[in-house]
Scaffold this active site. Structure first.
Site, PDB file in Angstrom:
ATOM      1  N   ARG A 185      95.176  46.190  25.822  1.00 23.37           N
ATOM      2  CA  ARG A 185      96.393  45.909  26.247  1.00 23.37           C
ATOM      3  C   ARG A 185      96.541  46.208  27.712  1.00 23.37           C
ATOM      4  O   ARG A 185      97.968  45.348  27.751  1.00 23.37           O
ATOM      5  CB  ARG A 185      97.342  46.773  24.956  1.00 23.37           C
ATOM      6  CG  ARG A 185      97.891  45.566  23.809  1.00 23.37           C
ATOM      7  CD  ARG A 185      98.317  46.328  22.982  1.00 23.37           C
ATOM      8  NE  ARG A 185      99.688  45.885  24.065  1.00 23.37           N
ATOM      9  CZ  ARG A 185     100.773  46.057  22.930  1.00 23.37           C
ATOM     10  NH1 ARG A 185     100.442  47.104  22.215  1.00 23.37           N
ATOM     11  NH2 ARG A 185     102.071  45.625  23.731  1.00 23.37           N
ATOM     12  N   CYS A 243     104.916  52.721  27.101  1.00 28.06           N
ATOM     13  CA  CYS A 243     104.427  51.478  26.847  1.00 28.06           C
ATOM     14  C   CYS A 243     104.325  50.335  26.835  1.00 28.06           C
ATOM     15  O   CYS A 243     104.888  49.657  27.329  1.00 28.06           O
ATOM     16  CB  CYS A 243     104.479  52.355  25.770  1.00 28.06           C
ATOM     17  SG  CYS A 243     106.164  52.942  24.457  1.00 28.06           S
TER      18      CYS A 243
END
Length: 285
Positions: A185, A243
């Site tokens: 990611r 995050c």
């Protein structure tokens, strides 16, 4: 109370005291990868939890989804979080021990919010499985516990940074940006939930899962410190952790403290807030 000296950020499951007498044990089940919802977590809690533990819902108790433009898990307002603490029986002098099951991130979110509010709180290393292994003669408690409300006051959450402060840090390199997501990611190979793939410019990748061993307990402070230092954290430079939505990055902040590294901050809106703004540049690599 100075939370950073009253309790370490992470404690061994064998050192967790019984609930009561100024101690609250919080069950914060959450999983980044799993499809389970709050109702499922509550049902699992009811089948068996640490005796005296109260259930904490990450979405209802530790987030405010009425807030728009602040990522997928916006932090609650200070007065709302104070009301939640009071309902859970968490006063200014309470010691809180929080745990998850397979993933420590939800419990880390509660611990970090409490520590950032000046309340003594620690993450139980290895979560429920480690507690059961450390206390084989203690049967898990079924059902639900209703906490005893207490008086509390609003406390500001410290060491939080805004999206504009993150943008300044990225431009000036005045702080180290650390992305706690999985490498695929971070690189932008995949993006299952957020508007765009990639990461905030200049950020480095320190996945929160890299701090965990196969049994779910944390690696040694020395190993964790080396991981952060290899990424550029020196202990003197501010480190802004983020995050996807401000949950799993909480593990990184606690891991920094566990490793003796200072100046760990949180960008609560994280990449879900950043990537939703088309004016914000995104890097892939």
């Amino acid at each position: 109370m100075n939370s950073e000296t009253a309790l370490p950020p992470i404690v061994s499951a064998g050192d967790v005291p019984a609930a009561g007498d100024g101690v609250v044990i919080a069950d914060v089940r959450w999983s980044l990868s799993g499809p389970k919802d709050a109702a499922t977590f509550r049902e699992e809690y009811a089948t068996g939890h640490i005796p005296g533990a109260v259930f904490v819902d990450l979405d209802d108790d530790l987030s405010d989804h009425s807030v728009t433009g602040a990522g997928r898990h916006p932090l609650p307002r200070e007065d709302d979080f104070a009301a939640t603490r009071a309902r859970l029986g968490i006063g200014p002098d309470t010691r809180v021990y929080a745990y998850g099951t397979d993933d420590p991130a939800g419990a880390a979110r509660l611990v970090l919010m409490l520590r950032f509010s000046g309340i003594a709180a620690a993450l139980i290393d290895g979560g429920l499985p480690a507690y059961r292994a450390a206390h084989p003669d203690v049967p898990m408690e079924p059902g639900h516990n209703d906490p005893t409300p207490v008086e509390t006051v609003e406390e500001p959450l410290v060491r939080l940074v805004s999206i504009d402060e993150v943008a300044y840090a990225a431009h000036s390199r005045s702080a180290l940006l650390v992305d706690a997501r999985a490498p695929e990611r971070f690189r932008g190979d995949v993006e299952p939930v957020d508007p765009r793939a990639g990461h905030i410019p200049t950020a480095v990748n320190v996945p929160y899962a890299a701090h965990l061993q196969a049994d779910g307990t944390f690696r040694s402070p020395e190993q964790i410190r080396r991981t952060f230092e290899d990424a550029g954290a020196t202990g003197e430079r501010i480190v802004i952790n983020y995050c996807g939505s401000g949950v799993s990055a909480c593990v990184n902040v606690l891991a920094m403290e566990h490793a003796g590294l200072r100046h760990g901050y949180l960008f609560p809106g994280s990449f879900s807030e950043w990537s939703a703004d088309p004016q914000r540049e995104v890097e892939t690599r």
